[in-house]
Motif scaffolding. Structure first.
Motif, short mmCIF file in Angstrom:
data_model
loop_
_atom_site.label_atom_id
_atom_site.label_comp_id
_atom_site.label_asym_id
_atom_site.label_seq_id
_atom_site.Cartn_x
_atom_site.Cartn_y
_atom_site.Cartn_z
N LYS A 321 23.60 -3.20 13.56
CA LYS A 321 22.66 -2.16 13.94
C LYS A 321 22.05 -1.55 12.69
N HIS A 322 20.73 -1.70 12.57
CA HIS A 322 20.03 -1.15 11.41
C HIS A 322 18.76 -0.46 11.89
N PHE A 323 18.39 0.63 11.18
CA PHE A 323 17.12 1.29 11.44
C PHE A 323 16.04 0.58 10.62
N ILE A 324 15.03 0.09 11.31
CA ILE A 324 13.97 -0.67 10.64
C ILE A 324 13.22 0.22 9.64
N SER A 325 13.10 1.51 9.95
CA SER A 325 12.41 2.44 9.04
C SER A 325 13.13 2.52 7.70
N ASP A 326 14.49 2.46 7.72
CA ASP A 326 15.25 2.50 6.46
C ASP A 326 14.96 1.24 5.62
N LEU A 327 14.89 0.09 6.29
CA LEU A 327 14.60 -1.15 5.56
C LEU A 327 13.19 -1.11 4.99
N VAL A 328 12.23 -0.54 5.74
CA VAL A 328 10.85 -0.43 5.26
C VAL A 328 10.80 0.44 4.00
N ARG A 329 11.51 1.56 4.02
CA ARG A 329 11.49 2.47 2.85
C ARG A 329 12.09 1.78 1.62
N GLU A 330 13.17 1.00 1.82
CA GLU A 330 13.78 0.30 0.69
C GLU A 330 12.80 -0.68 0.06
N ILE A 331 12.09 -1.44 0.91
CA ILE A 331 11.14 -2.42 0.37
C ILE A 331 9.94 -1.72 -0.26
N MET A 332 9.51 -0.59 0.32
CA MET A 332 8.36 0.14 -0.22
C MET A 332 8.64 0.65 -1.63
N GLU A 333 9.88 0.98 -1.93
CA GLU A 333 10.22 1.43 -3.27
C GLU A 333 9.92 0.34 -4.31
N LEU A 334 10.07 -0.93 -3.88
CA LEU A 334 9.80 -2.04 -4.79
C LEU A 334 8.31 -2.30 -4.94
N TYR A 335 7.52 -2.04 -3.86
CA TYR A 335 6.09 -2.36 -3.87
C TYR A 335 5.21 -1.14 -4.17
N GLU A 336 5.82 0.03 -4.32
CA GLU A 336 5.03 1.25 -4.48
C GLU A 336 4.15 1.19 -5.72
N MET A 337 4.69 0.73 -6.81
CA MET A 337 3.92 0.66 -8.05
C MET A 337 2.79 -0.36 -7.94
N ALA A 338 3.05 -1.50 -7.25
CA ALA A 338 2.02 -2.53 -7.12
C ALA A 338 0.84 -2.01 -6.31
N PHE A 339 1.13 -1.24 -5.25
CA PHE A 339 0.05 -0.67 -4.45
C PHE A 339 -0.74 0.37 -5.26
N GLU A 340 -0.02 1.16 -6.08
CA GLU A 340 -0.69 2.18 -6.89
C GLU A 340 -1.60 1.53 -7.93
N GLU A 341 -1.14 0.44 -8.55
CA GLU A 341 -1.95 -0.22 -9.57
C GLU A 341 -3.25 -0.75 -8.98
N LYS A 342 -3.24 -1.13 -7.70
CA LYS A 342 -4.44 -1.67 -7.05
C LYS A 342 -5.20 -0.57 -6.30
N ASP A 343 -4.72 0.67 -6.43
CA ASP A 343 -5.36 1.82 -5.79
C ASP A 343 -5.47 1.63 -4.26
N ILE A 344 -4.37 1.14 -3.68
CA ILE A 344 -4.30 0.95 -2.23
C ILE A 344 -3.48 2.10 -1.64
N LYS A 345 -4.05 2.78 -0.67
CA LYS A 345 -3.36 3.90 -0.03
C LYS A 345 -2.49 3.36 1.11
N VAL A 346 -1.20 3.74 1.11
CA VAL A 346 -0.24 3.26 2.12
C VAL A 346 0.11 4.41 3.05
N HIS A 347 -0.02 4.16 4.35
CA HIS A 347 0.35 5.15 5.37
C HIS A 347 1.63 4.69 6.06
N LEU A 348 2.65 5.54 6.09
CA LEU A 348 3.90 5.23 6.76
C LEU A 348 4.02 6.07 8.03
#
Length: 470
Positions: A321-348
């Motif tokens: 049993k896992h909360f999918i939102s927790d898994l999304v936040r973990e992966i977003m921590e890895l991709y956050e800088m890549a989205f910022e470098e490309k000036d892409i706004k992410v909505h959660l």
């Protein structure tokens, strides 16, 4: 030699169908004839018996009204061509002695002692019996009636004419069986050839395909029977096979390209390091490049292995049993800088109750692939939306971007191994990300879909359905 050639012919379906049709026609004709023969025999026997009964009643009335002497004189002057001349007529005393007798013409004989014995046994006033002729192959129908004074009137008639009619009828049947068999054979041959013609077309097509012609198709007729349906299914299967073979060829081309690039770089850096006399730093950079390119190759092959295991379900999932939102936040921590470098706004937009039974390691990779795909194809200044929607029996993970979208023709192709919508291959990728997503989600008994343009009319939207209970 002849039997060895004949044996394959005998076991062909067309031969079996022809023989079966002929056999059915012959057997059905025999059954119909047997039924008609039995009915005709009964009708003729009934007719003979009714005629004899009318004569018995006529003679009884004649004897009782006019007397036995007049009856004797009647038969004394009866001509041989008269119907009554063909009858055996006797009048017996109550004790069984013959008082009057008329021999039939044409003559036939029966054992009168058997008749007399049966008469003495019988108590009924009227009865009938049947005995075989003494010197003939037919039987004799015998009717006995008791007169007023106790005397017995016996009237008998040979069934020779009836037997001749039945034998003639049998001859007609046996002679007509030959043309019936011929008609059955020819009809069976025609029907079997007509019925099996689609099968022969399939065999011809299969032989052409075996020769390498995958473009061969079976011609479709205008009927709606099962064989036409089989031809349709066969053509559909060929379309899929041809598509798979074509896709496989294209996949191997892509595979060769994707592996050739890192291998070429690896070989080039190794060759430079071996042919040049550089310092320690130069060798270190060459080894680092070799390591990175070999790691790309290993990663590529590992993803292929993971997809195969997921598709075949050969690897047991560690469902928890896992909360999918927790898994999304973990992966977003890895991709956050890549989205910022490309000036892409992410909505959660994440639901706090979006739990499901999943293998967290694999589903995290699914999320990472979807985010990597959104980052790759969303232009600078664009937007990416990640949502989780909690439902009673499932959880929906939705990833939307504002990129150029996917054409309708490509939406069914993006799940194939090594498919790249970027034909120019300007964007780096293995062409396995979405294939991996589909394989893993379906291994979880879920499903994944794509919509382009998305709900807001732009970009692409991926939806993943995950079950709460496996």
């Amino acid at each position: 030699m002849f039997l060895s050639r004949l044996k394959p012919t005998l076991f062909r379906i067309s031969t079996k169908l022809t023989l079966a049709y002929s056999l059915v026609l012959i057997l059905s004709s025999t059954l119909i004839f047997s039924f008609l023969y039995f009915q005709i025999t009964r009708a003729l026997e009934g007719q003979e018996k009714a005629l004899l009964e009318s004569k018995l009643e006529e003679y009884r009335n004649r004897i009782e009204v006019r007397g036995l002497e007049e009856f004797r004189e009647y038969f004394m002057y009866i001509p041989n061509y008269d119907r009554d001349a063909a009858l055996l007529v006797q009048v017996l005393s109550p004790t069984g002695e013959t008082i009057f007798g008329h021999e039939p013409f044409p003559s036939f004989q029966i054992q009168m002692n058997l008749v007399q014995t049966e008469i003495l046994k019988q108590r009924a006033s009227t009865f009938s019996m049947q005995l075989p002729e003494v010197n003939g192959r037919d039987s004799v129908l015998i009717l006995v009636k008791t007169l007023k004074d106790g005397q017995r009137l016996v009237v008998a008639k040979s069934t020779e004419s009836l037997g001749n009619q039945m034998r003639n009828l049998q001859k007609i049947f046996w002679w007509s069986l030959l043309p019936v068999s011929l008609i059955g054979f020819l009809g069976g041959l025609f029907l079997s050839n007509r019925t099996l013609s689609p099968v022969r077309e399939l065999i011809t097509s299969i032989k052409k395909i075996d020769g390498g012609s995958l473009s061969t198709r079976v011609q479709i007729g205008g009927s709606d029977d099962e064989l036409e349906e089989l031809k349709l299914l066969f053509n559909n299967m060929l379309d899929k096979v041809e598509g798979l073979v074509s896709g496989l060829k294209e996949a191997f081309d892509h595979l060769a390209h994707d592996i050739r690039t890192p291998v070429t770089r690896l070989r080039g850096r190794a060759e430079i390091a071996l042919t040049s006399e550089g310092d320690l730093e130069t060798y270190r950079e060459a080894l680092q490049s070799c390591f990175e390119n070999s790691d790309k190759i290993l990663n590529f092959l590992q993803v292929l292995t993971d997809i195969t295991e997921a598709e075949n379900r050969s690897k047991r999932l560690k469902l928890e049993k896992h909360f999918i939102s927790d898994l999304v936040r973990e992966i977003m921590e890895l991709y956050e800088m890549a989205f910022e470098e490309k000036d892409i706004k992410v909505h959660l937009n994440l639901d706090s109750h979006d739990w499901a039974l999943v293998d967290s390691r694999l589903i995290s990779r699914v999320i990472a692939n979807l985010l990597d795909n959104a980052h790759k194809y969303t232009p600078s200044g664009g937007e990416v939306t990640i949502e989780t929607i909690n439902q009673t029996e499932s959880v929906i993970l939705r990833v939307s971007d504002s990129g150029p979208g996917i054409s309708q023709e490509e939406q069914s192709l993006i799940w194939q191994k090594l498919y790249r919508s970027d034909k120019s291959r300007t964007e780096y990728g293995m062409g396995l990300g979405l294939t991996f997503v589909k394989a893993v989600v379906e291994a979880h008994d879920g499903k994944v879909s794509v919509r382009s343009p998305g709900r807001n009319g732009i970009g692409t939207e991926f939806e993943v359905f995950l079950q709460k209970m496996s």
